[in-house]
Structure formats: C-alpha cells, structure tokens
Scaffold this motif. Structure first.
Motif, PDB file in Angstrom:
ATOM      1  N   THR A 324       0.832  -1.202   0.000  1.00  8.30           N
ATOM      2  CA  THR A 324       0.000   0.000   0.000  1.00  8.30           C
ATOM      3  C   THR A 324       0.872   1.259   0.000  1.00  8.30           C
ATOM      4  O   THR A 324       2.084   1.207   0.210  1.00  8.30           O
ATOM      5  N   THR A 665      -4.260   2.245   1.183  1.00 10.57           N
ATOM      6  CA  THR A 665      -4.666   2.778  -0.120  1.00 10.57           C
ATOM      7  C   THR A 665      -3.691   2.325  -1.194  1.00 10.57           C
ATOM      8  O   THR A 665      -2.507   2.097  -0.934  1.00 10.57           O
ATOM      9  N   THR A 667      -2.621   3.472  -5.342  1.00 12.04           N
ATOM     10  CA  THR A 667      -2.748   4.520  -6.360  1.00 12.04           C
ATOM     11  C   THR A 667      -2.595   3.872  -7.722  1.00 12.04           C
ATOM     12  O   THR A 667      -1.559   3.271  -8.010  1.00 12.04           O
ATOM     13  N   VAL A 673      -6.240   7.632  -6.057  1.00 16.50           N
ATOM     14  CA  VAL A 673      -6.008   6.992  -4.764  1.00 16.50           C
ATOM     15  C   VAL A 673      -7.284   6.281  -4.331  1.00 16.50           C
ATOM     16  O   VAL A 673      -8.349   6.893  -4.253  1.00 16.50           O
ATOM     17  N   GLN A 674      -7.178   4.974  -4.046  1.00 16.88           N
ATOM     18  CA  GLN A 674      -8.366   4.183  -3.744  1.00 16.88           C
ATOM     19  C   GLN A 674      -8.142   3.332  -2.501  1.00 16.88           C
ATOM     20  O   GLN A 674      -7.015   2.913  -2.218  1.00 16.88           O
ATOM     21  N   PRO A 675      -9.209   3.056  -1.765  1.00 18.80           N
ATOM     22  CA  PRO A 675      -9.049   2.357  -0.489  1.00 18.80           C
ATOM     23  C   PRO A 675      -8.828   0.856  -0.634  1.00 18.80           C
ATOM     24  O   PRO A 675      -9.373   0.209  -1.516  1.00 18.80           O
ATOM     25  N   GLN A 713      -1.052   8.329   7.330  1.00 23.48           N
ATOM     26  CA  GLN A 713      -1.677   9.121   6.277  1.00 23.48           C
ATOM     27  C   GLN A 713      -1.602  10.614   6.569  1.00 23.48           C
ATOM     28  O   GLN A 713      -1.414  11.424   5.659  1.00 23.48           O
ATOM     29  N   ALA A 726      -7.634   8.146   1.345  1.00 23.48           N
ATOM     30  CA  ALA A 726      -9.062   7.809   1.340  1.00 23.48           C
ATOM     31  C   ALA A 726      -9.647   7.900   2.731  1.00 23.48           C
ATOM     32  O   ALA A 726     -10.812   7.648   2.935  1.00 23.48           O
ATOM     33  N   VAL A 732     -10.800   4.131   6.160  1.00 17.76           N
ATOM     34  CA  VAL A 732     -10.240   3.224   5.164  1.00 17.76           C
ATOM     35  C   VAL A 732     -10.864   1.853   5.269  1.00 17.76           C
ATOM     36  O   VAL A 732     -11.188   1.210   4.287  1.00 17.76           O
ATOM     37  N   ASP A 739     -14.448   6.222  -3.071  1.00 16.83           N
ATOM     38  CA  ASP A 739     -13.109   6.286  -3.637  1.00 16.83           C
ATOM     39  C   ASP A 739     -12.791   7.732  -3.998  1.00 16.83           C
ATOM     40  O   ASP A 739     -13.643   8.451  -4.515  1.00 16.83           O
TER      41      ASP A 739
END
Length: 893
Positions: A324, A665, A667, A673-675, A713, A726, A732, A739
């Motif tokens: 991640t 997350t 990328t 950027v997505q969980p 984060q 996220a 998260v 998203d």
C-alpha cells in the motif's frame, strides 16, 4: 438541459429530456422490477417485466426503453400492470428448473426475488422442461442454459463492456439461446473469462465454477484489486471466514462493472496452503519456525552489527509495488531514518522508472495525465508496447469500446499479433528495438508535412528548432530500412495522428523495459507536444504500470533518487522540509537502484538486504548472478506471503498479510487513490507489512513516531500535498467509503504545464545487439492473462494454474517447420545468459524470427535469459527482448 415533467404514481417529477421512465422512477425512489435491465448496458426491453401503464392512453409501456414525455401519467402499480407482470414471470418459471435449493445463485437470483415480490408461489402454467447439456470444462464458468430467461444481459455485457464478441444469440424462437460461435465450449471460443457475463446474469444460467461458497454471503467488502495497475474496484463476498467469490465493486470508477480473469477468479491465492504463517529463521536444518520476538531480535541485531562494522551504505532495502501507499512510505522512512541508508528502491524500477525519467523532463509530469474514461473521448488512439488484454484489461476494454462503439481509429505498433490487432485501422509491425527510429520517423513527417500545432508549439514548448533539425536525418527511407515498416504506412500513421483533434498515446512495458526505454518515452512525448495532444480531454500520454501500486510506491518516495512527492535530493528547500520533520540530515546524492544493489552485493559492498514483497531471483535479469549475489549477503531478510525463490535464500523470513487482510490505499496508473479494506483477519501469525515495519523500527530502538494508519496518512498529507488519502483507519476500513477522485494537478488539460513549458527532446536511435549465427531468434517477453508478475500469487491460484499450467513459448509456423518443432513439444530457450524449459506453441501470430514468452512463467525464470543491461537514464533492466536460439527436447533429457 431541457427538463420534462411527468406524473409518476400520483406525484409530479422532472428529469432531463431523453431519460427513460425507468431511470426517472429509480431516481425518484420508486421500484419498478426488471430482469433484463442493467445500469452499464443498453436497454432492450427484452423481459417486459418493467411494464407500466400510461393512464392517458391506457397503453402498457416498457419503461426501460420509453423516454419520458411532457404530461405523461404513469402508474407503476395498476392492476393491469401487476397482472401482466405476474403472467410474464410465471411463463419464465414454467420453463425454469425447480433447483433453487441447490443453485449457486441462491437468494441472489433476481428471478426468485421478483417472483417473491409479486406473490407468485406455484406457477399456474404447466412445466415446459428445458434440457441443457453442460459441456464446458474450463475452471471458471459453468453454463446451465435450462435456467436462461433470454434477458440478453450476458450478450450485451460481452459486446458492449468487454467487446470480446465471444457470445451471441444462437437459434430462433423458443430455441434461441446465448451461445458461442458454432456452439463450441467457452474454452474454445474468444472468451477471456473475465466473468462479466456471470455477474450480470440474473439467474443461475451462468455461474462461477469452483467458488469458495454458494448462495448468499454474510458480508461484502469493497476493496481494490491487487494485480495490474488499473486499480479496479472489487467486492469480496465473505462467508465462514473465507472469500466466497469476487465481483466488480458497485460504481467502481475504473472498471464500470467489469473485471478480468485474475480479478474475478484469482483471489483464491489468499487461501493457499503454501501461505507463510509464522516467521522462519535459518538454522542447521534450513529455515525453521521461530517466534516474532526472536525473528525481530535477530534482524535488528544483524542490522546494527553490520552498520557498526561496515556503515549504513552496506545496507539496501527493496520494496514492492504490491504494498500500500502507507507501507511504501513507512519502508522508505525506515530505510532513511532507522537504517540511515540511501539505498531504497522498489520493484517498479523494472517497469515504471523510464516513465518518470522520460516524462518528467518533457511533458512536465512523471505519469499519466488522463483517465480511462477520457480514452473513450479520443478520435485516435496510438498503442505501443502494451498487450492490453493481459497487462491492463480495463484499459483494453476502453480502447475496444472507443473503436467499436464510438468510431475512434486505432494505430497499433507491435511486432506481435495481439487481441487488439483486429480492431486496428493501421498496424505497424516494427523490428524489436527500433521504437525510437519509428517514432522519430512519425515526428519527422508531422513536421515536414505541416501537421504540427504551431500555436501550441510556439506558446507552450521549448526546443522545437533543435528537434526539427534533428529529425531531418530520419527520412522515410531510412526509417523503413531500420524498422522494417513500409514508408507509406509510416506516412499514413503520421497523418492520422497529426490530423486528429483528440489523440491519446498508450504505452506499456514493451516501451519501458528496454535499454532505450527513457528515450522512447521522450520520443512519444515529442509526438504529443508537436500536435498539442496533451492538455485537453481525450488527449495525452497514458503510461501503464505493471502492478497495482507501482505509481503509489514511487509517489511515496521508495526510490533512491527521490523523496516522497518526487522531491529531488538536490532540491535543498524540499529536502529541508523532510529533514526537519524526520529530525535528521539526508544525503544529497542518490543511493543504489534495484539492479545496482545486486551488483554491489555480488562485489561484497552491500552486506545486508531487507526485501519486502519482491522476488528478484525470478524478476531480475541474469537469475543465476542474482542468486549468487544474494547468497553472498551476511543477512538477507525477506518479507512475503509465500516462500518465493528469493525467500528460500533468506536468513530470516517474515510472514506478511495479503491484500485482503489489511487496510490502506493503492494509487492506480491514473493517479487515483483508492481504499484497500480489510476483509479477513491475517492468516496464522502473519501481519500487515506496515505493522512489521513499525515493529522492526521499534526493535531497532528507533521508533518511527507513528502508531496507526491514520497517523501515517496524516504525515503523508503533511509532506506530500498532492496525496489525498481515502481516510484514516476507521474510514479506510469501513464499508461505503467513497473512492477519492484523481489527485489535483494530474489533469494537464485543466491547467498549464507544472513546469510552465513542455520540452522537446532530440533522442537518437542506437542499434542494439541483435540476432547472430549462434542466437538467430529474437525473444520478446510480456504479460499473459492467466498469470501475473513472477507468478508467485497467480501460480498458487488453483483455477488460474489449471487453465495455464505450462511455461510456453510462441513460435511462428515457419520457424517451427524449419526447426522440426511440433505444437506442444518440450523445447529449450537458450540465450548467452541462461536457459529455460518451455512448451512450444506453434502459431501464425508470430512473424518469422520472433518468439514470445510470458514474463510470468509458472515454472521457470524467463527473465534469467536476459543479461544485466540497464537503461543509463532510468537504471531499468532491459527485459523486453533478447537474442536466443530454440532447441528441441527437455533440458534434463
């Protein structure tokens, strides 16, 4: 936009002109049952279950295909409507088998749900038995056409979403059924087993074979796919502590209701019996289980001893693009702040570094500048060095939709015939290693024939005059001689690209995994800048990433030359920001890149390595030398989910959690950027990578000052302004998290170049060492759909392994006949560096003199055939093609 007002079940509602009655009802919260409708598919009105009554005319209308008109009086629940709906559903049930109790669909069956809501118990019609022969033997999908209700969703999903053309309706009338061409089994058709037809099927006519569970699951966790760089949203259905099945995440911003075979059916590696469950340490009898306390103490004491004796420069850390963002950030911080070594890199070096080196100094941003959706807005698409069906299926779907459904033209530059070839308007089949010459030839025609965007070039670029003079040496005759591509085809391609008002360029590992990869990327940027195809929707450069978080690993600074956020070590103000936050002094020069670590280990100057999630013995060139280099280390710590070839050499092995057992997350290649959400507890004593890194820092006596993912984060957001997490740990890991959109500043058509100007680069074609009498063939490597990376995960997915069990090499019919090689015969592929065993696949897709082998060999190390030659600018190993010979017989015969 013009609004239309109608009366819907007694209340006035309005919607845009052209919206259907069904769409407006759904927006208003009114449920109209349907069995053929799907939000991602074109409406057909096939099932007629969505009938409504228009009270002014007393007509019954099919709501999914009827556009709203002013003054309509729509009743969705009149007695006539309910009566007709019941009759339609009862007719379906009359020809449907009574197997609900054992059907895989269970309570997910839409026919069952609609019948229940209509109050239908025993159908009033006599049963019409439907006999269906199940002939498919593939490990992914089973078809039972006795359950088919002819809704057509599967056909539309195949033709509209993934654009394979594998199935269509066969037969007429009551005997009509979705089928492959000629009614052959799926495994003999064009089917890529993406599973889209299965998830769109409303009944059990199409089902997942070998699913971990049947019926309804207890929990659904939406996360991000762990394979390629597309970043598809994936919903994991959990039952009895296991992943029962996977399907596309609802409303996924990337994949639009689709997955590929890996995303749909490759998740079962998570439950492999070969997973590492406890730490291992080398003893007299090899690797033996130990406690976490003993493992961490051994590692920390080993690192401290080597730092005392040889200094921090003797340590190297290699991270992974499968981890991640948070884990990659922690890993580079651990290297720089705990070990005090500048030698930190990640596996994206093998595929993405040429993009950062090439685009950063030309287009002004080191990555993709558009979205997958933007591809479908393009008039022209140029694809080079990217087998999209295997390396980036979601991008492949978008390209095919753009061509087949929206009229875009496709220029394909590839020496091999691929699944995109049949969609191409122009196919340039160049000699491997000549990409720069071909691209310079295209640019030369664009300049000489007046196809460039003079206003854009004059206002937003520098270096044009020098480039123009440089391109004069690339005449069509010279380029044809070098590349083998006909001069007229080069001119046609240049005119097609140069005259398009919206053109995109998509490139992949075939470009970046070469000795001249950075120059090739710069040559592609030249094309985009010359024509102004870089700052508008439907234009730009698409740099595909080989793995799920290759973009994020580099964004987070897991690179020897850059800090998080691409801050150069030579940038004093930027470096000072990190020094103040981390309370240390950072070096001003870069450390060792990935391949250089092996060279230094072989020379005895690197004495310890910490490798997280990477398998360099299989992924790096010259495998034998890599194995020897790792064998010279005084301490090798490997952190992984499986005992890979590299882990088998380790002093200490630390068991890591899989993507389904942690939060964070990823990328994707767009910069989105997505969980990543936790669906299962870690297996055995395995731990998420981020927890292991922080525990190891504590054991070293240098805590990282962070306790939770939210802390990590927050620090990333503080130091890397363009990063949008996220959310914290609660956000998260929680269901329903939205998203995030792509990062601000990633869309060059929304702002000026980050560095104000685009810069042309005058790059030259440099001939490579090619065929010889001893090695008369050129081997090209790339992805394959049913395996991934080095195969450490997909080879442990039983269904993927069953469908693609053998290491293979594709050979042309001409070469096979000349060498006396038969299809499916065992052969040896031999280079000056190594040898691998494979099964020959004789095909007309390969031109004479060219072989193809997937990079992911289930058994074998194809990258071991390559010498350790690096791109001098990106330090990426050249793993795209090399000279080989092909021999008959098993290597150990």
């Amino acid at each position: 936009m013009e609004k239309v007002t109608i009366t819907l079940d007694g209340r006035e509602v309005s919607g845009p002109k052209g919206v259907t009655v069904l769409e407006l009802a759904q927006e208003a919260g009114i449920n109209i049952p349907t069995l053929c409708h799907h939000s991602y598919l074109s409406p057909t009105g096939a099932c007629r279950v969505c009938l409504v009554e228009e009270e002014r005319s007393a007509n019954l209308l099919v709501s999914c295909v009827t556009a709203i008109e002013p003054g309509m009086l729509i009743n969705t629940q009149s007695s006539r409507v309910i009566e007709r709906r019941k009759a339609i559903v009862e007719l379906m049930l009359a020809s449907h088998p009574d197997s609900c109790m054992v059907c895989d669909k269970g309570n997910r069956c839409e026919l069952h749900r609609v019948a229940s809501k209509l109050g239908i118990g025993v159908p009033s019609f006599d049963k019409i038995p439907q006999r269906a022969t199940i002939t498919d033997v593939n490990p992914f999908i089973v078809r039972d056409m006795s359950k088919c209700i002819l809704c057509g969703r599967c056909v539309r999903a195949d033709q509209e979403l993934v654009v394979e053309g594998a199935i269509d309706f066969l037969g007429r009338g009551f005997g009509s059924r979705p089928s492959t061409v000629g009614g052959v089994p799926l495994e003999q058709s064009e089917c890529s087993f993406c599973g889209t037809c299965v998830v769109t099927c409303p009944t059990g006519a199409l089902a997942e074979r070998g699913a971990m569970g049947v019926g309804t699951t207890s929990r659904v966790v939406t996360t991000t796919c762990p394979f390629c760089g597309c970043g598809c949203s994936i919903a994991l259905e959990v039952k009895d502590g296991r992943i029962a099945r996977a399907r596309p995440g609802d409303g996924g911003p990337v994949n639009r209701g689709t997955l590929c075979v890996r995303g749909a059916y490759g998740y079962d590696f998570v439950h492999s019996t070969e997973r590492l469950k406890t730490p291992l340490m080398r003893g007299t009898d090899g690797l033996e289980p130990v406690s976490w306390e003993e493992a961490l103490e051994t590692v920390s004491e080993g690192f401290r001893r080597i730092i005392r004796e040889a200094g921090p420069q003797s340590l190297a850390v290699l991270g992974t693009p499968t981890g991640t963002n948070e884990e990659n950030y922690l890993l580079q911080k651990f290297a720089r702040c705990v070990l005090h070594t500048p030698n930190i890199d990640n596996g994206a070096r093998l595929c993405g570094a040429a993009t950062y080196a090439g685009l950063g100094g030309t287009a002004g941003y080191p990555g993709t500048v558009g979205t997958i959706d933007d591809i479908e807005s393009a008039e022209l698409i140029l694809v080079i060095g990217a087998g999209l069906s295997a390396s980036a299926p979601a991008v492949g779907y978008a390209v095919k939709r753009a061509v087949a459904r929206k009229g875009a033209r496709l220029i394909l530059i590839d020496p091999r015939m691929t699944s995109l070839t049949r969609f191409a308007h122009l196919w340039l089949r160049q000699e491997p290693g000549t990409d720069v010459a071909l691209l310079n030839g295209l640019a030369s025609v664009i300049v000489s024939d007046g196809l460039l965007d003079k206003e854009f070039v004059g206002r937003k670029t520098v270096g044009f005059e020098e480039l123009s003079r440089h391109l004069q040496r690339y005449s069509l005759e010279y380029v044809q001689q070098v590349t083998g591509v006909a001069a007229e085809d080069i001119r046609r391609a240049a005119h097609a690209y140069g005259s398009a008002t919206r053109a995109v360029i998509i490139y992949g590992g075939g470009v970046t995994r070469s000795a001249r990869g950075t120059d090739t990327v710069k040559a592609l940027a030249n094309l985009s800048l010359l024509t102004g195809n870089i700052e508008r929707k439907g234009t730009g450069l698409y740099a595909l990433q080989a793995r799920n978080n290759a973009q994020g690993a580099c964004d987070m600074g897991a690179m020897p030359e850059l800090l998080p956020g691409y801050c150069s070590l030579a940038d004093e103000p930027g470096r000072t920001k990190f020094e103040r936050r981390w309370n240390l002094t950072l070096p001003t020069s870069a450390g060792l890149a990935a391949a250089e670590m092996m060279t230094e280990a072989a020379a005895g100057r690197v004495k310890a390595m910490y490798i997280v999630g990477e398998n360099p013995v299989a992924s790096f060139p010259d495998a034998a030398s890599v194995e020897k280099a790792l064998g010279r280390l005084e301490l090798l710590v490997v952190q992984d989910i499986f005992l890979t070839d590299t882990a088998a050499l380790a002093t200490v092995v630390l068991p890591a959690a899989s993507f389904a057992e942690k939060a964070g997350t990823f990328t994707n290649f767009e910069g989105r950027v997505q969980p990543v959400r936790k669906a299962l507890p870690p297996l055995g004593e395995s731990r998420p990578d981020w927890e292991i890194i922080m525990a190891l820092a504590d054991a070293m006596g240098s805590p990282l000052g962070l306790e939770t993912l939210e802390d990590v984060q927050s620090e990333i957001e503080e130091l890397v302004p363009f990063f949008q997490a996220a959310g914290g740990t609660e956000r998260v890991g929680a269901p329903g998290v939205r998203d995030t959109a792509p990062w601000p500043g990633r869309r060059l058509y929304e702002q000026v170049f980050p560095s104000t100007f685009g810069r042309f680069s005058s790059v030259d074609y440099v001939p490579e060492e090619g065929r010889s009498e001893e090695y008369p063939l050129i081997l090209v490597t790339g992805g394959q759909l049913f395996q991934f990376g080095t195969g450490s995960r997909t080879s442990r997915s039983p269904r993927l392994r069953r469908f693609a069990p053998d290491s293979y090499v594709e050979v042309s019919e001409v070469d096979a006949e000349r060498l006396g090689i038969r299809d499916s015969e065992e052969v040896r592929v031999v280079s000056a560096t190594g040898m691998v065993a494979a099964v020959a696949r004789v095909t007309n897709a390969q031109p004479r003199g060219l072989l193809f082998a997937p990079s992911a060999f289930p058994d074998g190390r194809v990258n071991g055939l390559f010498p350790a030659i690096l791109d001098s600018q990106s330090k990426t190993p050249a793993l795209g093609h090399c000279a080989v010979r092909l021999e008959r017989g098993h290597p150990y015969a």
